[in-house]
Design an enzyme around this catalytic site. Structure first.
Site, short mmCIF file in Angstrom:
data_model
loop_
_atom_site.label_atom_id
_atom_site.label_comp_id
_atom_site.label_asym_id
_atom_site.label_seq_id
_atom_site.Cartn_x
_atom_site.Cartn_y
_atom_site.Cartn_z
N SER A 146 0.33 4.29 -10.36
CA SER A 146 -0.15 3.02 -9.78
C SER A 146 1.00 2.08 -9.46
O SER A 146 1.04 1.47 -8.38
CB SER A 146 -1.11 2.35 -10.75
OG SER A 146 -2.24 3.16 -11.00
N ARG A 180 2.51 0.98 -5.46
CA ARG A 180 2.71 -0.41 -5.05
C ARG A 180 4.17 -0.68 -4.72
O ARG A 180 4.49 -1.36 -3.74
CB ARG A 180 2.22 -1.34 -6.17
CG ARG A 180 0.71 -1.39 -6.29
CD ARG A 180 0.24 -1.91 -7.65
NE ARG A 180 -1.21 -2.11 -7.68
CZ ARG A 180 -2.09 -1.11 -7.81
NH1 ARG A 180 -1.65 0.14 -7.94
NH2 ARG A 180 -3.39 -1.36 -7.83
N SER A 229 -10.62 -2.19 -6.61
CA SER A 229 -9.50 -3.13 -6.69
C SER A 229 -8.41 -2.77 -5.71
O SER A 229 -7.62 -3.63 -5.30
CB SER A 229 -8.94 -3.16 -8.11
OG SER A 229 -8.35 -1.91 -8.45
N ASP A 261 -10.70 4.42 -15.15
CA ASP A 261 -9.99 5.70 -15.21
C ASP A 261 -9.91 6.26 -16.62
O ASP A 261 -9.56 7.43 -16.81
CB ASP A 261 -8.57 5.54 -14.65
CG ASP A 261 -8.56 5.50 -13.12
OD1 ASP A 261 -9.58 5.88 -12.52
OD2 ASP A 261 -7.54 5.09 -12.55
N LYS A 308 -14.85 8.34 -6.69
CA LYS A 308 -13.50 8.81 -6.98
C LYS A 308 -13.30 10.19 -6.35
O LYS A 308 -13.99 10.56 -5.40
CB LYS A 308 -13.27 8.84 -8.48
CG LYS A 308 -13.34 7.47 -9.15
CD LYS A 308 -12.10 6.65 -8.87
CE LYS A 308 -12.08 5.37 -9.68
NZ LYS A 308 -10.84 4.59 -9.49
N LYS A 342 -1.98 15.96 -8.94
CA LYS A 342 -2.25 14.66 -8.30
C LYS A 342 -1.57 13.53 -9.04
O LYS A 342 -1.09 12.57 -8.42
CB LYS A 342 -3.75 14.44 -8.24
CG LYS A 342 -4.17 13.15 -7.58
CD LYS A 342 -5.67 13.05 -7.46
CE LYS A 342 -6.10 11.71 -6.88
NZ LYS A 342 -5.62 11.50 -5.51
#
Length: 410
Positions: free
Chosen positions: A23, A27, A144, A286, A313, A387
């Site tokens: 995550s 970003r 989000s 998650d 998901k 992944k």
């Protein structure tokens, strides 16, 4: 390939180097493409690789495969880059994952985005332009990542952005992560209860190094609970910007306590289990798979609310959890779209379970530790962990688990 998994022969005691946060990496890569410094190291996984390939490509046809984060963040990025023309697509499952909330918000900011196929879903045809900024409303109840995608491109807009969030925000800690990272990179961001204001200004600086992944840590908390062993997770801290660090508060109810040492988080078993567990997972969906499977393994009835986002998901995780928990003898149920529960009912196993993973990395990692109670359990399509956590199977081996090709004769 499918794995047949057997538990450690001795009490588990292991040190695991977790992957870097997917995550945070995603970003950081978008912000770097918009002018911030690129981190020295980012997560080595399929999702991050899809993002890096797309950002480094001059091709007008971009396919991100199963990388939902990349689809959402790149949609906003391409829409905000003047002169950029792309068609962004993904795998078949990606074409079933709604993106209309994000596209609608971007269009209200001046984005030129068309649906190539079904309205509200990828693929998308995008012609980049400088977005207007100003005030815009956005449904915050779906993902989000939609909110984060708009926030990250906001500094490039002609005017400051005031993003008004409608409804109960799902996965709010991930929005806080985005805001924190933007501030690290010089962007003025003001937050109120239901709105976020972002200045129109250039990105500057590179921010902190990418943290180790608390989402991946969930499966080691699960393993510590199921084995009653000891697990050390170097690099984790108790002041993380990752919302999934709430694991350290959740897992004492499931029999695992966290102590903070020089090496990071040290997990150990405790006999002080709760009699049942009721959790609102709105902020941390998650974690739901690891928590649900752990609870079933240790015999703890549970009720998890705030899980509606799991329907969209990599698979419908609520249905997948119910189907696969049934294979291991646990009768879990869903209540509408927002609850999954188990009241403790079990049924005998009539055959060795073969767990379908539905193209979902977290399904594979959540069910593999059940080998402790069901030696020889089969996990199908083990490649899906690439992944987010390509090294997961090697880490299991290092912890003492035995993994064999399920197609080979036993």
């Amino acid at each position: 390939m499918d794995y047949r998994i057997f538990p450690p022969e001795e009490i588990l005691e292991t040190t695991v180097t977790l992957p870097l946060s997917k995550s945070i990496s995603a970003r950081a890569l978008i912000m770097a493409a918009l002018g911030a410094d690129r981190p020295e190291e980012v997560a080595d996984c399929d999702d991050t690789a899809a993002m890096e390939r797309a950002l480094g490509s001059d091709d007008e046809n971009i396919n991100v495969g199963a990388a939902g984060t990349a689809m959402r963040f790149l949609t906003a990025y391409y829409a905000a880059v003047p002169g950029k023309k792309v068609v962004i697509d993904g795998c078949e499952r990606m074409r079933e994952r709604p993106i209309g909330v994000l596209v609608d918000a971007l269009r209200r900011l001046g984005a030129r985005i068309e649906y190539v196929g079904r309205e509200g879903y990828p693929p998308l045809k995008i012609e980049g332009t400088r977005l207007t900024g100003g005030e815009v409303e956005m449904d915050a109840t779906v993902s989000s990542q939609f909110v984060s995608a708009v926030l990250m491109v906001a500094p490039t807009m002609a005017l400051p952005l005031k993003l008004k969030l409608e409804g109960d925000t799902v996965s709010a800690p991930y929005i806080k992560m985005t805001v924190a990272m933007m501030r690290e990179r010089g962007i003025a961001v003001e937050t109120e209860r239901d709105s976020i204001t972002v200045a129109s200004q250039p990105y500057a600086g590179g921010g902190a190094a990418v943290e180790r992944d608390w989402s991946a840590a969930a499966f080691w908390y699960e393993i510590a609970a199921i084995t009653a062993g000891w697990v050390t997770l170097p690099g984790l801290t108790d002041n993380s910007i990752q919302g999934d660090s709430v694991l350290a508060e959740i897992y004492p109810r499931l029999g695992v306590v966290t102590e903070w040492g020089e090496d990071g988080a040290e997990l150990s078993a405790t006999p002080d289990l709760f009699s049942r567990i009721d959790l609102d997972m709105t902020d941390t969906p998650d974690l739901a798979q690891a928590v649900a499977v752990t609870a079933c393994a240790v015999g703890l009835p549970f009720r998890l609310t705030g899980v509606s986002s799991l329907r969209i998901k990599e698979t419908d995780r609520l249905e997948a959890l119910c189907r696969e928990l049934l294979k291991v003898g646990c009768l879990a149920e869903t209540e509408g779209d927002n609850v999954i529960s188990w009241d403790g009912r079990r049924m005998p196993l009539m055959a060795m379970p073969e767990i379908d993973t539905y193209g979902d990395h977290r399904m594979a990692m959540a069910f593999a530790p059940l080998a402790v109670f069901i030696p020889g359990i089969v996990i199908k399509d083990i490649e899906v962990v690439g992944k987010s956590y390509p090294g997961y199977w090697d880490a299991l081996r290092s912890a003492g688990f035995t993994l064999t090709d399920a197609s080979e004769a036993q």
